[in-house]
Write a protein that holds these residues in place. Structure first.
Motif, PDB file in Angstrom:
ATOM      1  N   LEU A   1       0.828  -1.217   0.000  1.00  0.00           N
ATOM      2  CA  LEU A   1       0.000   0.000   0.000  1.00  0.00           C
ATOM      3  C   LEU A   1       0.857   1.260   0.000  1.00  0.00           C
ATOM      4  CD1 LEU A   1      -2.960  -0.866   2.409  1.00  0.00           C
ATOM      5  CD2 LEU A   1      -3.086  -0.392  -0.030  1.00  0.00           C
ATOM      6  N   ARG A   2       1.988   1.215   0.707  1.00  0.00           N
ATOM      7  CA  ARG A   2       2.893   2.370   0.674  1.00  0.00           C
ATOM      8  C   ARG A   2       3.377   2.601  -0.759  1.00  0.00           C
ATOM      9  NH1 ARG A   2       6.692   0.469   3.507  1.00  0.00           N
ATOM     10  NH2 ARG A   2       5.963   1.202   5.547  1.00  0.00           N
ATOM     11  N   GLN A   3       3.757   1.508  -1.413  1.00  0.00           N
ATOM     12  CA  GLN A   3       4.232   1.591  -2.799  1.00  0.00           C
ATOM     13  C   GLN A   3       3.115   2.087  -3.720  1.00  0.00           C
ATOM     14  OE1 GLN A   3       5.043  -2.182  -5.059  1.00  0.00           O
ATOM     15  NE2 GLN A   3       7.175  -1.467  -4.938  1.00  0.00           N
ATOM     16  N   ALA A   4       1.882   1.608  -3.470  1.00  0.00           N
ATOM     17  CA  ALA A   4       0.748   2.031  -4.299  1.00  0.00           C
ATOM     18  C   ALA A   4       0.441   3.511  -4.114  1.00  0.00           C
ATOM     19  CB  ALA A   4      -0.478   1.188  -3.959  1.00  0.00           C
ATOM     20  N   CYS A   5       0.475   3.972  -2.847  1.00  0.00           N
ATOM     21  CA  CYS A   5       0.222   5.398  -2.587  1.00  0.00           C
ATOM     22  C   CYS A   5       1.251   6.279  -3.306  1.00  0.00           C
ATOM     23  CB  CYS A   5       0.263   5.678  -1.092  1.00  0.00           C
ATOM     24  SG  CYS A   5      -1.150   5.052  -0.157  1.00  0.00           S
ATOM     25  N   LEU A   6       2.504   5.886  -3.221  1.00  0.00           N
ATOM     26  CA  LEU A   6       3.570   6.703  -3.803  1.00  0.00           C
ATOM     27  C   LEU A   6       3.569   6.655  -5.324  1.00  0.00           C
ATOM     28  CD1 LEU A   6       6.450   5.870  -1.289  1.00  0.00           C
ATOM     29  CD2 LEU A   6       5.020   7.919  -1.383  1.00  0.00           C
ATOM     30  N   SER A   7       2.877   5.656  -5.897  1.00  0.00           N
ATOM     31  CA  SER A   7       2.767   5.587  -7.356  1.00  0.00           C
ATOM     32  C   SER A   7       1.403   6.074  -7.837  1.00  0.00           C
ATOM     33  CB  SER A   7       2.986   4.146  -7.841  1.00  0.00           C
ATOM     34  OG  SER A   7       1.968   3.290  -7.331  1.00  0.00           O
ATOM     35  N   GLY A   8       0.573   6.576  -6.892  1.00  0.00           N
ATOM     36  CA  GLY A   8      -0.764   7.043  -7.244  1.00  0.00           C
ATOM     37  C   GLY A   8      -0.755   8.430  -7.866  1.00  0.00           C
ATOM     38  N   ALA A   9      -1.955   8.932  -8.151  1.00  0.00           N
ATOM     39  CA  ALA A   9      -2.125  10.247  -8.790  1.00  0.00           C
ATOM     40  C   ALA A   9      -2.705  11.224  -7.772  1.00  0.00           C
ATOM     41  CB  ALA A   9      -3.049  10.131  -9.994  1.00  0.00           C
ATOM     42  N   VAL A  10      -2.062  12.385  -7.597  1.00  0.00           N
ATOM     43  CA  VAL A  10      -2.484  13.388  -6.618  1.00  0.00           C
ATOM     44  C   VAL A  10      -2.771  14.704  -7.339  1.00  0.00           C
ATOM     45  CG1 VAL A  10      -1.884  14.596  -4.489  1.00  0.00           C
ATOM     46  CG2 VAL A  10      -0.997  12.299  -4.903  1.00  0.00           C
ATOM     47  N   PHE A  11      -3.894  15.347  -6.963  1.00  0.00           N
ATOM     48  CA  PHE A  11      -4.275  16.603  -7.616  1.00  0.00           C
ATOM     49  C   PHE A  11      -4.642  17.652  -6.576  1.00  0.00           C
ATOM     50  CE2 PHE A  11      -5.386  13.144 -10.500  1.00  0.00           C
ATOM     51  CZ  PHE A  11      -4.701  13.519 -11.639  1.00  0.00           C
ATOM     52  N   PHE A  12      -4.261  18.888  -6.880  1.00  0.00           N
ATOM     53  CA  PHE A  12      -4.654  20.041  -6.077  1.00  0.00           C
ATOM     54  C   PHE A  12      -5.035  21.151  -7.041  1.00  0.00           C
ATOM     55  CE2 PHE A  12      -3.426  24.150  -4.140  1.00  0.00           C
ATOM     56  CZ  PHE A  12      -4.362  24.175  -3.120  1.00  0.00           C
TER      57      PHE A  12
END
Length: 581
Positions: A191-202
């Motif tokens: 899950l840590r790896q998945a979060c860090l490879s996810g897409a983040v928007f602001f």
């Protein structure tokens, strides 16, 4: 023995695959000391474990929530302008996990089409909900497998980990706990790896974690560093660490030139005709005043708690101590007045102001409203006239200080309170009363202050006499025999007069009536206590009945005492307990 030659390729990958296949077929079992052939008890354990249903959506959400919440420990934070630490809150799949100054909306989605659609949706949300960070995390088959393994381990431990156990069962429970930790660690890594490879928007912009970041907390804090200045774009108006001495100087120092440096750094002061005055027409003071005025114009209470809440939100993010400082500046400038514990506060240098604004809770409970005052140009003229005619300067150019200074320098004689009341009634009766508003306001304040003083005196007297009654009650024979519950029942009619302060809306006459009634209330309380102890045996004899009309001769005294004695003896003979009051 598996290698054909010394210089052949490593076969470790093949060995691992073979072991996993044997484990899946339950031919071997992995333990702390390596692999072994399972015993019948272990076979039975695995059969039960495999027969468990797959986790439901709620179970998976819980498992993910526990692990991702761990990524928020300690809570991601960022210090803005070296002054205030802002924290990131978290929601996971729409479920609130933790509060924060800026929220991270994290959503898990299966890799592929679902992840793509969710990413597109989060980008759109970030464009509309401009104060949050939106994060999509891909979930693959490896994560799903770990969810199943964790759920099965939890279920087995729930079923088998309680109650009496055989030696084999105890060993299997211990191994299952190890297996659970192993799968939890693996899911945490995935899950840590998945979060860090996810897409983040602001605000529609991609803020995905940069390559090389290995912790979710670090990624969140990096995103916060970019987002916070945009969300709290007015934070800079109050970017200062407020210390106790800053507030103390404001409520104790008469000359504004003696205030601490923070007032200048926040641009709260300006020079006006050689006098230092508060800069109430510019932000941040004008913003606080506008909130107070707008709130009171609609008939609502502009309290300290309201101001704290309003200015802690975007676009401000101001600290509680800073909001309090700004509010007291407005009071000191004569722009607002305050009400605390039923009393009016118009001077920031008064004792009531020091008590109220030095206490966090009292400030939150206080309310504020705009004050109609004299034009500042008139105050400047008054200062010049004082210098020319009376000598010296007025230390602080606000209405109450100017009036008080002139009064002291001219030696004005105070009117009596009756004269002030008559004068006020006369002014209010005039058709042109509006020409005398400042004088009406002064007379009203003086009378109100006198009323509050007399009210406080009566309230204190009432409290003291009921406190004495309670002390006397505790010393009354029989009180010590009551249980705590019975003592509370007996004390209830008297105790509120000691523990609860009366509201100013209560008339002074009512306070004095309560004082007069303390004896009868005490006697009734004692009677109730006696009835609790002795029931229907208790009878009350009123001594006053035998002395009505007064005593003028010894014969009358003897007759009254004889009658009282006879009645008491009659009751005693009937087995009663006489309470004489």
């Amino acid at each position: 023995t598996l290698h054909e030659s010394v210089d052949g390729d490593s076969r470790i990958a093949e060995v691992r695959e073979a072991l996993e296949a044997l484990k899946s077929a339950h031919k071997v079992r992995e333990g702390d000391d390596g692999y072994r052939i399972p015993t019948p008890a272990e076979d039975d354990w695995e059969r039960i474990r495999l027969g468990l249903p797959n986790p439901k959506f709620g179970d998976i959400n819980r498992i993910h929530g526990d692990i991702i919440h761990g990524f928020w420990q300690p809570q991601p934070s960022h210090e803005l302008q070296g002054t205030k630490l802002f924290k990131a809150g978290l929601t996971l799949n729409g479920r609130h996990i933790s509060d924060g100054d800026i929220m991270v909306y994290l959503s898990l989605a299966e890799t592929g089409k679902e992840f793509e659609n969710q990413t597109s949706e989060m980008r759109k949300r970030s464009q509309n909900e401009t104060t949050g960070i939106f994060w999509t995390v891909p979930v693959d088959d490896a994560i799903d497998r770990e969810n199943v393994e964790i759920f099965r381990s939890e279920e087995m431990l729930s079923k088998k980990g309680r109650g009496p156990q055989t030696r084999d069962e105890s060993a299997l429970v211990a191994e299952e706990k190890i297996r659970l930790r192993r799968h939890e660690d693996e899911l945490k890594r995935l899950l840590r790896q998945a979060c860090l490879s996810g897409a983040v928007f602001f605000r529609g912009n991609d803020r995905s974690p940069q390559t090389g970041v290995d912790r979710v907390k670090n990624a969140v804090e990096s995103i916060m560093a970019n987002a916070l200045p945009e969300v709290f774009h007015r934070f800079g108006e109050a970017a200062a660490r407020i210390r106790k001495q800053d507030l103390d100087s404001l409520i104790t120092t008469e000359n504004l030139r003696g205030l601490t440096p923070v007032f200048s750094s926040l641009h709260l002061l300006r020079d006006e005709g050689g006098q230092v005055v508060f800069n109430t027409e510019q932000n941040p003071l004008s913003e606080v005043f506008a909130r107070i005025k707008n709130r009171t114009d609609y008939g609502e209470n502009a309290g300290g708690k309201y101001l704290e809440t309003e200015f802690s939100k975007e676009p401000f993010g101001w600290e509680f101590d800073t909001v309090r400082l700004f509010t007291v500046c407005l009071l000191r400038a004569g722009a607002i007045a305050a009400t605390s514990k039923g009393g009016l506060i118009e001077s920031a240098l008064s004792v009531d102001a020091k008590n109220t604004f030095s206490n966090n809770n009292l400030f939150r409970q206080a309310s504020f409203h705009p004050k109609v005052g004299i034009d500042f140009i008139e105050l400047l003229k008054a200062n010049e006239n004082v210098k020319d005619v009376l000598g010296g300067e007025i230390p602080d150019l606000n209405q109450s200080v100017v009036a008080e200074t002139i009064r002291l320098k001219t030696g004005e004689l105070e009117l009596s309170f009756n004269e002030k009341a008559e004068k006020l009634m006369d002014l209010l009766a005039r058709e042109t009363f509006f020409h005398e508003l400042p004088f009406i306001d002064q007379l009203s304040r003086d009378l109100e202050k006198e009323y509050q003083g007399r009210f406080h005196e009566a309230a204190t007297s009432r409290k003291n006499c009921y406190a004495d009654a309670l002390e006397k009650l505790e010393k009354t024979p029989g009180y010590e025999k009551l249980s705590q519950e019975q003592q509370k029942v007996i004390r209830d009619p008297l105790e509120p007069y000691v523990t609860m302060d009366p509201d100013l809306s209560m008339g002074i006459s009512q306070l004095r009536a309560d004082i007069d009634a303390v004896t009868s209330r005490f006697n009734k309380t004692v009677e109730e206590m006696m009835r609790l102890l002795d029931g229907t045996r208790v009878v009350r004899v009123n001594v006053a009945d035998y002395f009505s009309g007064g005593i003028e001769t010894e014969e009358q005294l003897d007759a009254a005492l004889s009658g009282l004695r006879e009645e008491c003896e009659r009751y005693i003979g009937a087995g009663k307990k006489v309470l004489i009051q």
